[in-house]
Structure formats: structure tokens, C-alpha cells
Design an enzyme around this catalytic site. Structure first.
Site, PDB file in Angstrom:
ATOM      1  N   GLY A   1     -16.493  35.044  20.922  1.00 52.09           N
ATOM      2  CA  GLY A   1     -15.499  33.945  22.364  1.00 52.09           C
ATOM      3  C   GLY A   1     -16.397  34.242  23.759  1.00 52.09           C
ATOM      4  O   GLY A   1     -16.862  33.144  23.816  1.00 52.09           O
TER       5      GLY A   1
ATOM      6  N   GLU B   1     -13.392  36.749  28.698  1.00 49.06           N
ATOM      7  CA  GLU B   1     -12.192  36.538  27.768  1.00 49.06           C
ATOM      8  C   GLU B   1     -13.585  34.706  28.181  1.00 49.06           C
ATOM      9  O   GLU B   1     -13.467  34.588  28.984  1.00 49.06           O
ATOM     10  CB  GLU B   1     -10.789  36.002  27.792  1.00 49.06           C
ATOM     11  CG  GLU B   1     -10.307  37.030  27.147  1.00 49.06           C
ATOM     12  CD  GLU B   1     -10.021  36.763  25.726  1.00 49.06           C
ATOM     13  OE1 GLU B   1     -10.751  36.084  24.711  1.00 49.06           O
ATOM     14  OE2 GLU B   1      -8.501  37.189  25.100  1.00 49.06           O
TER      15      GLU B   1
ATOM     16  N   ASP C   1      -4.994  30.928  26.205  1.00 53.68           N
ATOM     17  CA  ASP C   1      -4.303  30.021  25.848  1.00 53.68           C
ATOM     18  C   ASP C   1      -2.754  30.082  25.305  1.00 53.68           C
ATOM     19  O   ASP C   1      -2.298  30.331  26.591  1.00 53.68           O
ATOM     20  CB  ASP C   1      -5.101  29.578  24.073  1.00 53.68           C
ATOM     21  CG  ASP C   1      -4.434  27.972  23.208  1.00 53.68           C
ATOM     22  OD1 ASP C   1      -3.252  27.499  23.979  1.00 53.68           O
ATOM     23  OD2 ASP C   1      -4.024  28.275  22.448  1.00 53.68           O
TER      24      ASP C   1
ATOM     25  N   LYS D   1      -5.898  27.694  29.496  1.00 51.67           N
ATOM     26  CA  LYS D   1      -5.216  26.267  28.658  1.00 51.67           C
ATOM     27  C   LYS D   1      -4.390  26.837  29.062  1.00 51.67           C
ATOM     28  O   LYS D   1      -3.526  27.385  28.317  1.00 51.67           O
ATOM     29  CB  LYS D   1      -5.266  26.375  27.327  1.00 51.67           C
ATOM     30  CG  LYS D   1      -5.905  25.014  26.418  1.00 51.67           C
ATOM     31  CD  LYS D   1      -5.288  25.165  25.611  1.00 51.67           C
ATOM     32  CE  LYS D   1      -6.851  24.900  24.646  1.00 51.67           C
ATOM     33  NZ  LYS D   1      -6.253  24.963  23.029  1.00 51.67           N
TER      34      LYS D   1
ATOM     35  N   PHE E   1      -8.417  21.182  21.452  1.00 52.58           N
ATOM     36  CA  PHE E   1      -9.036  22.047  20.466  1.00 52.58           C
ATOM     37  C   PHE E   1     -10.304  22.137  21.097  1.00 52.58           C
ATOM     38  O   PHE E   1     -11.079  20.827  20.343  1.00 52.58           O
ATOM     39  CB  PHE E   1      -8.703  22.410  19.359  1.00 52.58           C
ATOM     40  CG  PHE E   1      -9.327  23.565  18.637  1.00 52.58           C
ATOM     41  CD1 PHE E   1      -8.555  24.552  18.635  1.00 52.58           C
ATOM     42  CD2 PHE E   1     -10.429  23.345  18.290  1.00 52.58           C
ATOM     43  CE1 PHE E   1      -8.887  25.607  17.940  1.00 52.58           C
ATOM     44  CE2 PHE E   1     -11.199  24.244  17.788  1.00 52.58           C
ATOM     45  CZ  PHE E   1     -10.442  25.988  17.502  1.00 52.58           C
ATOM     46  N   VAL E   2     -11.172  22.681  21.667  1.00 54.65           N
ATOM     47  CA  VAL E   2     -12.481  22.305  22.361  1.00 54.65           C
ATOM     48  C   VAL E   2     -12.873  23.640  21.383  1.00 54.65           C
ATOM     49  O   VAL E   2     -12.716  24.778  21.318  1.00 54.65           O
ATOM     50  CB  VAL E   2     -12.500  23.214  23.822  1.00 54.65           C
ATOM     51  CG1 VAL E   2     -11.808  22.287  24.743  1.00 54.65           C
ATOM     52  CG2 VAL E   2     -12.019  24.407  24.376  1.00 54.65           C
TER      53      VAL E   2
ATOM     54  N   ASP F   1     -15.511  28.544  18.703  1.00 56.43           N
ATOM     55  CA  ASP F   1     -15.515  27.885  17.640  1.00 56.43           C
ATOM     56  C   ASP F   1     -14.879  27.418  17.142  1.00 56.43           C
ATOM     57  O   ASP F   1     -14.009  27.678  17.000  1.00 56.43           O
ATOM     58  CB  ASP F   1     -16.002  28.887  16.455  1.00 56.43           C
ATOM     59  CG  ASP F   1     -15.192  30.190  16.229  1.00 56.43           C
ATOM     60  OD1 ASP F   1     -14.320  30.415  17.551  1.00 56.43           O
ATOM     61  OD2 ASP F   1     -14.320  30.634  14.741  1.00 56.43           O
TER      62      ASP F   1
ATOM     63  N   ARG G   1     -20.737  27.452  18.474  1.00 56.41           N
ATOM     64  CA  ARG G   1     -20.407  28.485  18.394  1.00 56.41           C
ATOM     65  C   ARG G   1     -21.772  28.238  19.877  1.00 56.41           C
ATOM     66  O   ARG G   1     -22.452  28.535  21.013  1.00 56.41           O
ATOM     67  CB  ARG G   1     -21.080  29.707  18.778  1.00 56.41           C
ATOM     68  CG  ARG G   1     -19.247  30.706  18.082  1.00 56.41           C
ATOM     69  CD  ARG G   1     -19.339  31.804  18.277  1.00 56.41           C
ATOM     70  NE  ARG G   1     -18.524  31.946  16.044  1.00 56.41           N
ATOM     71  CZ  ARG G   1     -17.060  32.368  17.087  1.00 56.41           C
ATOM     72  NH1 ARG G   1     -16.859  32.664  18.150  1.00 56.41           N
ATOM     73  NH2 ARG G   1     -16.558  33.234  16.120  1.00 56.41           N
TER      74      ARG G   1
HETATM   75  P1  IMP Z   1      -4.274  33.268  22.873  1.00 56.52           P
HETATM   76  O1  IMP Z   1      -4.323  34.479  22.116  1.00 56.52           O
HETATM   77  O2  IMP Z   1      -3.182  31.829  21.355  1.00 56.52           O
HETATM   78  O3  IMP Z   1      -4.845  32.791  24.596  1.00 56.52           O
HETATM   79  O4  IMP Z   1      -5.522  32.915  22.870  1.00 56.52           O
HETATM   80  C1  IMP Z   1      -6.648  33.033  22.201  1.00 56.52           C
HETATM   81  C2  IMP Z   1      -7.552  32.829  21.382  1.00 56.52           C
HETATM   82  O5  IMP Z   1      -7.656  31.893  20.649  1.00 56.52           O
HETATM   83  C3  IMP Z   1      -9.369  32.624  21.459  1.00 56.52           C
HETATM   84  O6  IMP Z   1      -9.704  34.203  22.005  1.00 56.52           O
HETATM   85  C4  IMP Z   1      -9.841  31.748  20.601  1.00 56.52           C
HETATM   86  O7  IMP Z   1     -10.380  32.686  19.503  1.00 56.52           O
HETATM   87  C5  IMP Z   1      -8.821  30.767  20.121  1.00 56.52           C
HETATM   88  N1  IMP Z   1      -8.665  29.604  20.889  1.00 56.52           N
HETATM   89  C6  IMP Z   1      -7.688  29.618  20.821  1.00 56.52           C
HETATM   90  N2  IMP Z   1      -7.779  28.146  21.412  1.00 56.52           N
HETATM   91  C7  IMP Z   1      -9.187  27.555  21.349  1.00 56.52           C
HETATM   92  C8  IMP Z   1     -10.029  26.925  21.361  1.00 56.52           C
HETATM   93  O8  IMP Z   1      -9.562  25.091  22.180  1.00 56.52           O
HETATM   94  N3  IMP Z   1     -10.573  26.471  20.773  1.00 56.52           N
HETATM   95  C9  IMP Z   1     -11.541  27.977  20.118  1.00 56.52           C
HETATM   96  N4  IMP Z   1     -10.626  28.716  19.822  1.00 56.52           N
HETATM   97  C10 IMP Z   1      -9.245  28.852  20.681  1.00 56.52           C
HETATM   98 MG    MG Z   2     -12.617  31.106  17.185  1.00 56.37          MG
END
Ligand code: IMP
Ligand code: MG
Length: 201
Positions: free
Chosen positions: A46, A101, A105, A133, A154-155, A161, A167
């Protein structure tokens, strides 16, 4: 013929806004890390578009490395467990590390990486993310450099992706519910986690 923008229903962050914000972040990072030879660690995949634009706008010598991981658990039962599938090539002990990053999320990924990298005793470690987010945050992450705070959608695009596609969009867009299978109003199921294994980026 298919277009890469098929099924994008809304542009959340335009290409112009990204360019402007990345330049601002580049300036801030330049000022903070001047003469410290920072090591930028990109979280694959990402980070890729963001990282390549960002480094061009940082006006001090730096090094780049990349890390890749998968995490376990699901949306309803996040486990916090993860496994590094591609580790750093370099030793970070004594280095000024900037983790780059695409999006934070729940914060589980960044939290895991911070713990893992801190154990290697860098001189300093900070987090830079294009998107934040905060609505679904579980693990508190100190974010030193943040591109944009976004709502709980979800973006895709600019490196991010949906099932490895989208991407290469030059902006951050929202996918049609038809594709994600998400109910816009329910907003809590995320397709990339429901398989129980998330490939990051
Ligand atoms: P976290 O561990 O929940 O903070 O999520 C991080 C990972 O989840 C990111 O590196 C992305 O791969 C994926 N992710 C979270 N939200 C999104 C989104 O809105 N679009 C695409 N990938 C996301
Ligand atoms: Mg992904």
C-alpha cells in the site's frame, strides 16, 4: 473496454490534493530529519505510490527499505497476530526510522510493526501514513505525519487495493457497494479481513 476507474463511485481525495499534501509532508520530514540520514521503511504494498512520491519531495539524503506482512484474525475477532513475509534488508539499530504506511485503520498492523521494530533498538521511530481512518482504531498509534483523515469508508487507489486491484488509480476513491459487498450504512464489515487473513497494503 474496462477502465481502471470502473465502479469508483466517489473520489475522496483528488490527485491534486494528494500532490499538494505530499509536498507539505516532504517539507516537514526534510526539516525534521536534515543531516540524520533517515531510513524510510515502507509497508508493502500500500505504501508504494505514496512512498515514491514522498521521497522525491524530501530534500535530505535518506535510505529506503521495505517490509511485508500478513495478519490473522477477522473484522469481528481481530487477533493482533501477524507474520512478516518479507523482512527488512538492513539493520536498524541506532537508525532514525520512519515507517511509511498507505493507511492506518484499526492500528493493529502499525502496532505490531512498531513493537517488532522497536525491539531492534532504532535511535528513533516515527509513523507517517497517507490516510488515517480513526473510526475503527483499536490500537492507539502515535502518528507523526498524516496525509488525510478519512471517514469509515473502504477506499482504493494510490497504492491501496481491493483484492489486489485498483492500486494504479492516481486518486483515493470509494468503490461501489456492488463490488465490495458492503452496506454503506452498516459500514463495519471489511472485505479484506473477512477471509481471516489479510495481505497488507
Ligand atoms: P489496520 O491493521 O486495521 O490498521 O489495517 C491496515 C491494513 O488494512 C492496511 O495496510 C490495508 O492493507 C488494509 N486496509 C484498511 N482499510 C483499508 C481501506 O479502506 N482500503 C484498502 N485497504 C485497507
Ligand atoms: Mg489490501
Amino acid at each position: 473496454m474496462n477502465s481502471k476507474a470502473d465502479n469508483i463511485v466517489e473520489i475522496l481525495v483528488t490527485q491534486e490534493a494528494i500532490e499538494q499534501r505530499v509536498a507539505e509532508l516532504g517539507g516537514e520530514i526534510t526539516a525534521a530529519y536534515r543531516d540524520r540520514l533517515p531510513l524510510l521503511v515502507g509497508v508493502l504494498k500500500g505504501c508504494t505510490l505514496f512512498m515514491s512520491d514522498l521521497v522525491k519531495l524530501i530534500d535530505t539524503p535518506l535510505e529506503m527499505d521495505f517490509i511485508s506482512l500478513v495478519s490473522y484474525g477477522s473484522m469481528t475477532r481481530p487477533s493482533g497476530a501477524a507474520r512478516i513475509t518479507k523482512d527488512l534488508d538492513c539493520v536498524i539499530e541506532g537508525r532514525d526510522v520512519l515507517l511509511v504506511e498507505g493507511i492506518i485503520d484499526t492500528g493493529m498492523t502499525a502496532g505490531y510493526l512498531l513493537r517488532n521494530l522497536e525491539a531492534r533498538q532504532p535511535r528513533s521511530i516515527r509513523v507517517c501514513t497517507l490516510l488515517d481512518k480513526p473510526a475503527r482504531r483499536i490500537v492507539k498509534i502515535p502518528i507523526a505525519y498524516r496525509g488525510f483523515e478519512i471517514p469509515d469508508r473502504f477506499v482504493v487507489g494510490y497504492g491501496l487495493d481491493f483484492r489486489q486491484i485498483y492500486r494504479n488509480l492516481p486518486y483515493i476513491g470509494v468503490l461501489s457497494d456492488k463490488i465490495t459487498g458492503l452496506d454503506r450504512n452498516a459500514a463495519t464489515r471489511h472485505p479484506h479481513r473477512d477471509s481471516g487473513l489479510t495481505r497488507h497494503g
